[in-house]
Motif scaffolding. Structure first.
Motif, short mmCIF file in Angstrom:
data_model
loop_
_atom_site.label_atom_id
_atom_site.label_comp_id
_atom_site.label_asym_id
_atom_site.label_seq_id
_atom_site.Cartn_x
_atom_site.Cartn_y
_atom_site.Cartn_z
N ASN A 27 0.81 -1.22 0.00
CA ASN A 27 0.00 0.00 0.00
C ASN A 27 0.84 1.26 0.00
OD1 ASN A 27 -2.61 -1.30 0.11
ND2 ASN A 27 -2.06 -1.91 2.19
N SER A 28 2.16 1.12 0.10
CA SER A 28 3.04 2.28 0.12
C SER A 28 4.39 1.89 -0.46
CB SER A 28 3.24 2.77 1.56
OG SER A 28 4.05 1.86 2.28
N PRO A 29 5.13 2.87 -0.94
CA PRO A 29 6.48 2.56 -1.44
C PRO A 29 7.37 1.90 -0.38
CG PRO A 29 5.79 4.69 -2.24
CD PRO A 29 4.76 4.25 -1.22
N GLU A 30 7.23 2.35 0.86
CA GLU A 30 8.04 1.77 1.93
C GLU A 30 7.70 0.29 2.14
OE1 GLU A 30 8.12 5.99 2.03
OE2 GLU A 30 6.36 4.70 2.17
N GLU A 31 6.41 -0.03 2.09
CA GLU A 31 5.98 -1.42 2.23
C GLU A 31 6.48 -2.26 1.05
OE1 GLU A 31 1.88 -4.01 2.84
OE2 GLU A 31 1.75 -1.82 2.82
N TYR A 32 6.42 -1.69 -0.15
CA TYR A 32 6.94 -2.37 -1.34
C TYR A 32 8.42 -2.68 -1.14
CZ TYR A 32 8.21 -3.23 -6.22
OH TYR A 32 8.69 -3.80 -7.38
N LEU A 33 9.19 -1.69 -0.77
CA LEU A 33 10.64 -1.87 -0.61
C LEU A 33 10.97 -2.88 0.48
CD1 LEU A 33 11.75 1.82 -1.08
CD2 LEU A 33 12.22 -0.09 -2.64
N SER A 34 10.17 -2.93 1.52
CA SER A 34 10.44 -3.87 2.62
C SER A 34 10.33 -5.32 2.18
CB SER A 34 9.51 -3.60 3.80
OG SER A 34 8.19 -4.04 3.52
N GLN A 35 9.64 -5.58 1.08
CA GLN A 35 9.44 -6.94 0.58
C GLN A 35 10.50 -7.38 -0.44
OE1 GLN A 35 5.26 -7.75 -0.53
NE2 GLN A 35 4.85 -5.72 0.32
N VAL A 36 11.24 -6.42 -0.95
CA VAL A 36 12.23 -6.70 -1.99
C VAL A 36 13.50 -7.24 -1.33
CG1 VAL A 36 13.64 -5.59 -3.78
CG2 VAL A 36 11.26 -4.91 -3.46
N PRO A 37 14.17 -8.23 -1.95
CA PRO A 37 15.44 -8.72 -1.39
C PRO A 37 16.44 -7.57 -1.18
CG PRO A 37 14.72 -10.12 -3.20
CD PRO A 37 13.80 -8.94 -3.17
N GLN A 38 17.25 -7.66 -0.15
CA GLN A 38 18.14 -6.58 0.28
C GLN A 38 19.00 -6.01 -0.85
OE1 GLN A 38 18.18 -4.94 3.19
NE2 GLN A 38 19.73 -3.59 2.36
N ILE A 63 8.09 19.40 -9.92
CA ILE A 63 7.00 19.52 -8.95
C ILE A 63 5.68 19.22 -9.64
CG2 ILE A 63 5.73 21.18 -7.52
CD1 ILE A 63 8.46 22.52 -6.98
N GLY A 64 4.83 18.49 -8.95
CA GLY A 64 3.51 18.16 -9.46
C GLY A 64 3.27 16.67 -9.55
N PHE A 65 4.32 15.91 -9.85
CA PHE A 65 4.18 14.45 -9.85
C PHE A 65 4.10 13.98 -8.41
CE2 PHE A 65 6.42 15.03 -13.97
CZ PHE A 65 5.51 14.40 -14.79
N GLU A 66 3.37 12.90 -8.18
CA GLU A 66 3.27 12.33 -6.83
C GLU A 66 3.62 10.85 -6.87
OE1 GLU A 66 -0.57 13.03 -5.07
OE2 GLU A 66 -0.19 15.19 -4.91
N GLU A 67 4.22 10.40 -5.78
CA GLU A 67 4.60 9.00 -5.64
C GLU A 67 3.44 8.22 -5.03
OE1 GLU A 67 8.63 7.07 -4.12
OE2 GLU A 67 7.37 7.75 -2.45
N THR A 68 3.20 7.04 -5.57
CA THR A 68 2.13 6.18 -5.08
C THR A 68 2.46 4.74 -5.43
OG1 THR A 68 -0.28 5.85 -5.09
CG2 THR A 68 0.74 6.46 -7.18
N ILE A 69 1.56 3.86 -5.13
CA ILE A 69 1.65 2.48 -5.59
C ILE A 69 0.52 2.26 -6.58
CG2 ILE A 69 1.37 0.04 -4.94
CD1 ILE A 69 4.04 1.04 -4.02
N GLU A 70 0.87 1.86 -7.78
CA GLU A 70 -0.12 1.51 -8.81
C GLU A 70 0.43 0.31 -9.56
OE1 GLU A 70 -3.08 2.82 -9.18
OE2 GLU A 70 -2.83 4.62 -7.97
N TYR A 71 -0.45 -0.58 -9.94
CA TYR A 71 -0.07 -1.74 -10.74
C TYR A 71 1.02 -2.58 -10.07
CZ TYR A 71 -2.50 1.33 -13.93
OH TYR A 71 -3.42 2.17 -14.48
N GLY A 72 1.05 -2.57 -8.74
CA GLY A 72 2.03 -3.36 -8.01
C GLY A 72 3.45 -2.83 -8.08
N MET A 73 3.59 -1.53 -8.39
CA MET A 73 4.92 -0.92 -8.51
C MET A 73 4.93 0.44 -7.82
SD MET A 73 5.69 -1.55 -12.56
CE MET A 73 4.11 -1.01 -13.16
N ILE A 74 6.12 0.94 -7.56
CA ILE A 74 6.25 2.33 -7.12
C ILE A 74 6.04 3.18 -8.36
CG2 ILE A 74 7.79 4.09 -6.18
CD1 ILE A 74 9.21 1.79 -4.65
N CYS A 75 5.09 4.07 -8.29
CA CYS A 75 4.65 4.80 -9.47
C CYS A 75 4.63 6.30 -9.18
CB CYS A 75 3.25 4.31 -9.85
SG CYS A 75 2.68 4.85 -11.45
#
Length: 154
Positions: free
Chosen positions: A6-17, A36-48
């Motif tokens: 649900n978040s980039p941090e959660e995504y990264l925590s699952q990736v091998p070190q 400025i203007g782009f936002e970071e999110t999780i979409e399509y199972g990726m950091i987007c």
């Protein structure tokens, strides 16, 4: 590989070190250089990185509930992926990137329409990616996106 998060941090925590460190550096490069203007999110199972609804209320034509996707990074089975819609939709940006890539990396460019695949994680041209990130503002991308939509709708 697809990671449920649900978040980039959660995504990264699952990736091998060993991949996490690379993705964190790639993420920081993107964050430091995207206009400025782009936002970071999780979409399509990726950091987007997206053009949010507050800037582009129409959202993505395939699913208007989703903000307009622009750039994504992911840990795939055999590579780190960078998906950049500017490479896909703006020929001048694609040509520039293809010409600049060999000046930064000795390995051959491995890419699809919008996906750059990095199989060797020691050969990621962070400085080139930083420059790529600075090339297109949200407003530039919206204009390009809407022109592409008009072509599709004809």
């Amino acid at each position: 590989m697809k990671y449920e998060s649900n978040s980039p941090e959660e995504y990264l925590s699952q990736v091998p070190q060993e991949r996490r460190e690379v993705l964190e550096k790639l993420r920081q490069t993107i964050q430091d250089n995207l206009p400025i203007g782009f936002e970071e999110t999780i979409e399509y199972g990726m950091i987007c990185y997206v053009v949010p609804h507050r800037i582009y209320p129409s959202g993505y034509h395939v699913d208007p509930k989703v903000p307009l996707p622009f750039l994504s990074i992911a840990s795939q089975k055999n590579f780190i992926a960078l998906y950049h819609m500017g490479l896909y939709s703006i020929p001048e940006v694609l040509t520039w990137f293809q010409e600049e890539y060999p000046k930064h990396v000795t390995t051959k460019l491995d890419m699809g329409k919008s996906c750059v695949r990095f199989k060797n994680m020691n050969n990621i041209p962070y400085d080139l990616i930083a420059e790529l990130c600075r090339k297109i503002t949200p407003e530039d991308y919206i204009r390009t996106y809407e022109m592409q939509l008009k072509k599709i709708q004809k």
